[in-house]
Scaffold this active site. Structure first.
Site, mmCIF file in Angstrom:
data_model
loop_
_atom_site.group_PDB
_atom_site.id
_atom_site.type_symbol
_atom_site.label_atom_id
_atom_site.label_comp_id
_atom_site.label_asym_id
_atom_site.label_seq_id
_atom_site.Cartn_x
_atom_site.Cartn_y
_atom_site.Cartn_z
ATOM 1 N N CYS A 318 1.550 0.118 8.361
ATOM 2 C CA CYS A 318 1.490 -0.970 7.439
ATOM 3 C C CYS A 318 0.242 -1.043 6.869
ATOM 4 O O CYS A 318 -0.951 -1.263 7.909
ATOM 5 C CB CYS A 318 2.033 -2.305 8.082
ATOM 6 S SG CYS A 318 1.905 -3.565 7.128
ATOM 7 N N ARG A 417 12.297 -5.063 -0.053
ATOM 8 C CA ARG A 417 11.589 -5.701 1.008
ATOM 9 C C ARG A 417 10.311 -6.139 0.425
ATOM 10 O O ARG A 417 9.740 -7.110 1.287
ATOM 11 C CB ARG A 417 11.277 -4.862 2.269
ATOM 12 C CG ARG A 417 10.838 -5.156 3.205
ATOM 13 C CD ARG A 417 10.834 -4.187 4.551
ATOM 14 N NE ARG A 417 10.771 -4.671 5.774
ATOM 15 C CZ ARG A 417 9.672 -5.163 6.294
ATOM 16 N NH1 ARG A 417 8.513 -4.871 5.955
ATOM 17 N NH2 ARG A 417 9.626 -5.401 7.770
#
Length: 500
Positions: A318, A417
């Site tokens: 991430c 998302r």
């Protein structure tokens, strides 16, 4: 503007201080069971797991094969939502078709394939038997079995078809889908079988039962199963097409849903939770997130979330913190949200479980997360390394790796998302695409992780997660302490490490 009077801390910045290990603190008495959904304080949760590990809602991680394996080990997988509704529902159905002890057939080949091809397949998969179906799929028409005992590469022509050396279906013992696991194991031992194919009335392969799974089943007696002994499976949803996706997943048999978002503190998540409550009442369970403070937890708990995921920007692939400047160290986030959860339980009498999602690079990090108050953890990189993940196995520089990509990467293109202002594409990436070292079987690695977690809890004098939450003592780690966390010598290569 408000600046919090704290340093944002990661799980790596804490150590556990040992507690008194009493006579009842043994691996057999330590219970890692945890609730997955909200429940009244003092009452059991409707959905629990014996192993508090769940797989991330990612295309590189959660497949039917991995979901079945993890459920066998007592955990739960969440099938990813970055795909058409029908495809996701089919993946859920593929898991629900299997009962405890009945395995998804993952080593399959056509009868027209060559002996050389099946030899390569068995070698690469480190298996000794393959199932032969008409189309080489896990649910094709069952044709037979072929193992390393049926041919020898130096004696038989490797260009010959599998059909020439396989044991045909008519000569094999098979079982109908109605057979119980106990009956299946009796057949295996009575007929000295290594593999028992489960075949329906139309001749289609449904599953297999392996003799080697007998001991596995005895070792993992706490599979995650529903009332019909089918494996439990979760599924991710988003805040865009939830009115179509959720009914399809419920119809497919999903046991638990989770809103998949990098930032869950939004009215859109509250709207999705309201849809589930209004449509299904309490019959369908759904979690929400992700959050990093007690304010966001309270918002989602009040909206009806069955559990709340904690963590923004701490995942191994991430880059949200780099790209957007938002997030919080995973330990700091847990400390704040756990306090909010406990206050909510004291005020309302309802306990809402917390899932630690991100910042978990080692088994020790998991132990710290549980000590800080997490009920279960969600793992991406951890599961992506295993045979059972859907990502390709590749060789790079003489070593084996599994491909691994974030849902915020352009490879995943998970716009539902990571929405950056509308449109059908990502404006910028919040994840990367790369590799993780191949680690072998999920079964072996989860067993090792469980052993480590139990050993940690024993050292802290705890026999269950609630007591671990309550009594754990942690201390921040200085830079010098951190440097002493690992061995300070040149380590000797161990047999079997080469190429891994």
């Amino acid at each position: 503007m408000k600046i919090l009077d704290e340093v944002s801390r990661t799980l790596n910045e804490f150590l556990l201080v040992p507690g008194l290990t009493t006579a009842d603190c043994t691996p057999d008495t330590v219970d890692l069971g945890a609730p997955l959904v909200r429940h009244r304080v003092g009452e059991p949760a409707a959905i629990r797991v014996a192993t508090p590990l769940t797989s991330a809602i990612m295309g590189a991680v959660s497949s039917p094969r991995l979901a079945i394996a993890l459920a066998q080990c007592g955990g739960l997988s969440f099938v990813h939502q970055n795909q058409p509704v029908a495809a996701q529902a089919a993946m859920v159905q593929a898991v629900k078709r299997h009962k405890a002890g009945f395995r998804f057939s993952d080593i399959n080949i056509k009868p027209s394939a060559t002996l050389g091809e099946v030899a390569l397949l068995l070698e690469s998969a480190e298996r000794d038997v393959a199932v032969v179906t008409d189309d080489g799929s896990p649910h094709g028409r069952f044709i037979g079995l072929i193992s390393t005992d049926d041919f020898h590469p130096h004696r038989h022509d490797l260009a010959s078809p599998v059909a020439s050396r396989m044991r045909p279906a008519q000569d094999l013992v098979t079982a109908p889908p109605t057979i119980t696991l106990s009956e299946a194991n009796t057949l295996i031992w009575d007929h000295r079988l290594d593999v028992l194919p489960v075949v329906d009335a139309g001749g289609l392969l449904q599953s297999i039962v392996l003799r080697r799974d007998y001991e596995l089943h005895k070792r993992f007696r706490n599979e995650s199963i529903d009332a019909d002994k089918r494996f439990r499976v979760g599924a991710g949803v988003n805040t865009h097409d939830y009115r179509e996706r959720i009914p399809a997943l419920v119809e497919a048999g999903a046991d638990l849903l989770c809103i998949d978002s990098s930032d869950g503190y939004s009215v859109w998540q509250a709207d999705t939770l309201a849809f589930v409550r209004d449509t299904y009442g309490g019959r369908v369970r759904i979690g929400a997130g992700n959050v990093v403070d007690a304010r966001a937890f309270r918002y989602l708990a009040d909206a009806g979330a069955d559990f709340v995921k904690v963590g923004i920007g701490g995942g191994s692939i991430c880059t949200t913190r780099d790209q957007k400047g938002i997030g919080r160290g995973q330990a700091s986030a847990l400390i704040d949200v756990v306090a909010g959860r406990d206050a909510y339980a004291a005020e309302t009498g309802v306990y809402v479980p917390l899932c630690c999602d991100g910042g978990l690079l080692t088994d020790a990090h998991m132990a710290v997360a549980f000590a800080l108050g997490a009920d279960f953890v969600m793992l991406g990189r951890y599961f992506a390394r295993f045979d059972e993940s859907p990502a390709p196995l590749v060789r790079v520089g003489g070593q084996f790796f599994k491909e691994y990509w974030g849902e915020g990467s352009n490879r995943a293109r998970n716009v539902s998302r990571y929405e950056h202002g509308g449109g059908s594409r990502l404006t910028f990436e919040e994840g990367v695409d790369g590799y993780v070292p191949y680690a072998g079987s999920l079964y072996d690695n989860v067993a090792l992780t469980i052993a480590k977690l139990k050993a940690t809890m024993i050292s802290c004098g705890a026999t269950g997660l609630p007591g671990f939450h309550r009594d754990a003592v942690l201390v921040p780690v200085s830079q010098q302490s951190f440097l002493q966390n690992s061995a300070e010598i040149q380590l000797r290569d161990r047999p079997g490490d080469a190429g891994r």
